[in-house]
Write an enzyme that holds these catalytic residues in place. Structure first.
Site, PDB file in Angstrom:
ATOM      1  N   ASN A  82       0.847  -1.203   0.000  1.00 25.37           N
ATOM      2  CA  ASN A  82       0.000   0.000   0.000  1.00 25.37           C
ATOM      3  C   ASN A  82       0.889   1.263   0.000  1.00 25.37           C
ATOM      4  OD1 ASN A  82       1.047  -0.220   2.590  1.00 25.37           O
ATOM      5  ND2 ASN A  82      -0.750   0.742   3.481  1.00 25.37           N
ATOM      6  N   PRO A 132       1.355   4.092   9.829  1.00 25.09           N
ATOM      7  CA  PRO A 132       1.904   5.406  10.211  1.00 25.09           C
ATOM      8  C   PRO A 132       0.997   6.183  11.176  1.00 25.09           C
ATOM      9  CG  PRO A 132       1.457   5.290   7.819  1.00 25.09           C
ATOM     10  CD  PRO A 132       1.083   3.971   8.386  1.00 25.09           C
ATOM     11  N   CYS A 147       1.968   3.617   2.032  1.00 23.72           N
ATOM     12  CA  CYS A 147       3.048   3.925   2.997  1.00 23.72           C
ATOM     13  C   CYS A 147       3.941   2.733   3.287  1.00 23.72           C
ATOM     14  CB  CYS A 147       2.434   4.506   4.260  1.00 23.72           C
ATOM     15  SG  CYS A 147       1.466   5.994   3.918  1.00 23.72           S
ATOM     16  N   GLU A 204       3.475  -0.297   4.678  1.00 21.60           N
ATOM     17  CA  GLU A 204       3.344  -1.201   5.814  1.00 21.60           C
ATOM     18  C   GLU A 204       2.486  -2.427   5.513  1.00 21.60           C
ATOM     19  OE1 GLU A 204       1.948   1.687   5.486  1.00 21.60           O
ATOM     20  OE2 GLU A 204      -0.101   1.742   6.260  1.00 21.60           O
ATOM     21  N   THR A 228      -3.091  10.576  10.605  1.00 25.23           N
ATOM     22  CA  THR A 228      -4.178  11.412  11.131  1.00 25.23           C
ATOM     23  C   THR A 228      -4.828  10.842  12.379  1.00 25.23           C
ATOM     24  OG1 THR A 228      -5.377  10.540   9.246  1.00 25.23           O
ATOM     25  CG2 THR A 228      -4.956  12.890   9.248  1.00 25.23           C
ATOM     26  N   ILE A 229      -4.926   9.537  12.487  1.00 28.33           N
ATOM     27  CA  ILE A 229      -5.613   9.042  13.698  1.00 28.33           C
ATOM     28  C   ILE A 229      -4.805   9.333  14.961  1.00 28.33           C
ATOM     29  CG2 ILE A 229      -7.086   7.329  12.544  1.00 28.33           C
ATOM     30  CD1 ILE A 229      -5.187   5.151  13.625  1.00 28.33           C
TER      31      ILE A 229
END
Ligand code: ADP
Length: 573
Positions: A277, A422, A279, A281, A425-426
């Site tokens: 994906n 990563p 980023c 991971e 935002t969460i």
């Protein structure tokens, strides 16, 4: 309260101003006039309502799981990936962050992938592609008697399409582009992002084989192979090629490297993984999707000790939640539904690791931090697997279980259970440090969304400095200016040690922490190895070597100041 002013609705969870800002811009539901109509607490209610419905399929107690799910989200102990927060109960209903789409070597194949990318971006997901199957630039095209344009030119089309499709107006899409190290166009790929403004919606990674990594230790050469013919055409010295990758990454952060053979060796299912994906991971098979969720470790420290019992509870509950997400998900394509439902991959991870260490009085730069990272992820992995096995007994194993290496277990609900995301935002919503990263700076301006900027001072530093009576206005100004405390005179040494920021930590230590988490993570680990501005290309090469030798599945370096960044030090405005 200030946050209420930002939100326009009640700030029922007493979130930080930064959290309120992000929620308002992208997450909270709005009416036709564009006014926010749900509170943060109601947002979590919407998610808990939606996801717990899956329990009814298996005779579970919907109401009691609804309230357990709600509680862990309202407490900010666990948050699912953004699409689950944004799209739960909405008509769109797409809940996953991660997708990988195949790109085959034909015009219809390429444009199918492009169309599918558009549909996924519209639904809030990020897409990864391997372009390794495309014939190289200047290769023959039999149908037209012309010559091929090659992977990098086709990537530009994906990049432009990404620009145009905003995700429901909420965020622009993100992509990963991957090319095998033995593709004839590898040099062009490595340098592709050095041109200003080029492929801005892509992260790039070179898929490095074990053969390549071994040969790069000495004078060995690798064959470049045309994927259309399978024939070798040209050879390159592995060490020189790795040097070029390191040089480009040194200049601008791209490309990263993924260790593709290692990823496939660890993958418990038949089929070849070619991409991850955006980023990095989450390695996935073609058309697979995966939903992620992260436990907020900084919420689990009591009097300087980690609450392992609550952690175990949260892991079990989170695995159940993420498995329920799969059943409630609306998949953007039938192929994605099929690929995802037959393997049921989920990715549980953590955020707030750095904040947790500070509360436990452990320096991120210490060997204890590495040891704790291993112990922690070993614990999470064990409990997550055990829960997936229990769900397998109750609900049935994932359909391809019998052809997987997990068949030694009596049952297993999910082909993979752990991923370190990563949490860009969460972690802001949760008010904690992102993923397993160290604090980036103790005070900084964060550029979020379209140009908005927010000043943040580490609340943990503020609190500790106040307790010791050294938090003066002067210190605050100096902190905002420098970002780090290392050069500030007169501060206690132990405080300096505890509050080392990303650039006050050696690159080797960044890699050791990543490797410690990877050891017990089924999928991969999102981590940036930060380097100071004065780092050299040979420092980058050492990072690659260490990451490979310690068992990482990939590595991304970022040298301070080398390109426009999401995070800026206080003086980096
Ligand atoms: P979040 O904190 O929003 O849940 P993360 O920063 O943890 O997201 O990223 C997890 C994954 O979500 C990424 O690897 C990528 O697959 C996807 N993702 C992140 N940002 C975007 C974006 N702007 N557009 C599409 N997908 C994204």
């Amino acid at each position: 309260r200030e946050a209420k002013r930002y939100l326009g609705v009640a700030d029922d969870l007493k979130l930080s101003v930064n959290a309120a800002e992000v929620l308002k811009k992208r997450y909270l539901l709005r009416d036709e006039r564009g006014d926010v109509v749900e509170t943060p607490g109601e947002m979590f209610g919407r998610v808990a309502d939606h996801i717990s419905k899956a329990e009814s399929k298996y005779g579970g107690d919907v109401e009691s799981y609804r309230s357990l799910f709600l509680q862990m989200m309202r407490n900010l102990e666990f948050l699912p990936n953004s699409p689950t927060l944004m799209n739960s109960r909405l008509e769109l209903g797409q809940l996953s962050a991660c997708f990988v789409l195949p790109v085959t070597d034909s015009l219809p194949g390429i444009f199918d992938a492009l169309k599918n990318m558009a549909l996924i971006h519209q639904s809030g997901g990020g897409t990864g592609f391997s372009f390794s199957r495309l014939r190289p630039k200047d290769d023959v095209v039999r149908a037209t008697g012309g010559v091929a344009s090659g992977p990098v030119s086709f990537m530009r089309i994906f990049d432009t399409a990404t620009d145009v499709i905003k995700q429901g107006g909420r965020r622009r899409g993100a992509n990963m582009g991957i090319l095998r190290v033995d593709h004839p166009d590898i040099m062009e790929f490595i340098e592709a992002k050095e041109r200003p403004g080029f492929l801005e919606n892509f992260n790039l990674s070179v898929a490095a084989t074990d053969e390549f990594m071994e040969k790069s230790r000495g004078e060995g050469e690798i064959d470049l192979i045309n994927p259309r013919t399978g024939l070798a055409g040209g050879r390159l010295k592995a060490a020189e090629l790795l040097g070029l990758i390191a040089t480009s990454a040194w200049r601008g952060g791209d490309p990263g490297i993924i260790f593709i053979d290692r990823i496939n060796a660890a993958h418990p299912l038949p089929g070849e993984i070619e991409a991850t994906n955006p980023c990095g991971e989450q390695p996935l098979l073609p058309y697979e999707s995966c939903n992620l969720g992260s436990i907020n470790l900084s919420r689990l420290v009591r009097k300087g000790e980690l609450d392992w019992d609550r952690l175990a509870e949260l892991v079990s509950l989170a695995v159940r939640f993420l498995d329920d997400v799969i059943d409630m998900n609306r998949f953007p394509l039938p192929q994605i539904e099929e690929a995802t439902l037959s393997r049921r991959k989920i990715g549980l991870g953590v955020m707030g690791f750095a904040d947790m260490l500070i509360q436990m009085n452990i320096s991120y730069a210490s060997p204890q931090a590495v040891a704790l990272a291993e112990k922690l992820m070993g614990f999470i992995s064990e409990h997550a697997r055990a829960q997936s096995a229990r769900l397998g007994e109750e609900r049935g194993s994932f359909p391809l279980f019998d052809s997987s290496r997990l068949r030694g277990w009596s049952a297993m609900r999910n082909a993979t259970v752990t991923t370190i995301a990563p949490t860009g935002t969460i972690s802001i919503i949760a008010g904690t440090s992102s993923g397993i990263e160290p604090l980036f700076a103790l005070a900084f301006v964060r550029r979020v969304l379209e140009g908005a900027r927010l000043l943040e001072v580490s609340p943990l530093f503020e609190k500790m400095a106040m307790e010791r009576g050294i938090y003066t206005p002067d210190l605050k100004v100096e902190l905002a200016w420098r970002g780090s405390v290392q050069e500030i005179a007169g501060l206690p040494q132990d405080l300096k040690e505890l509050f080392r920021t990303a650039l006050d930590i050696s690159a080797q230590q960044h890699v050791r922490i990543q490797a410690a988490f990877q050891k017990y993570t089924d999928n991969a680990v999102s981590k940036t190895v930060n380097l100071p501005a004065e780092a050299t290309v040979s420092d980058v090469l050492q990072v690659y070597r260490l990451a490979y030798d310690l068992g990482c599945k990939g590595v991304t370096v970022f040298r301070y100041g080398s390109r426009s960044q999401v995070l800026y030090l206080g003086n980096g405005e």
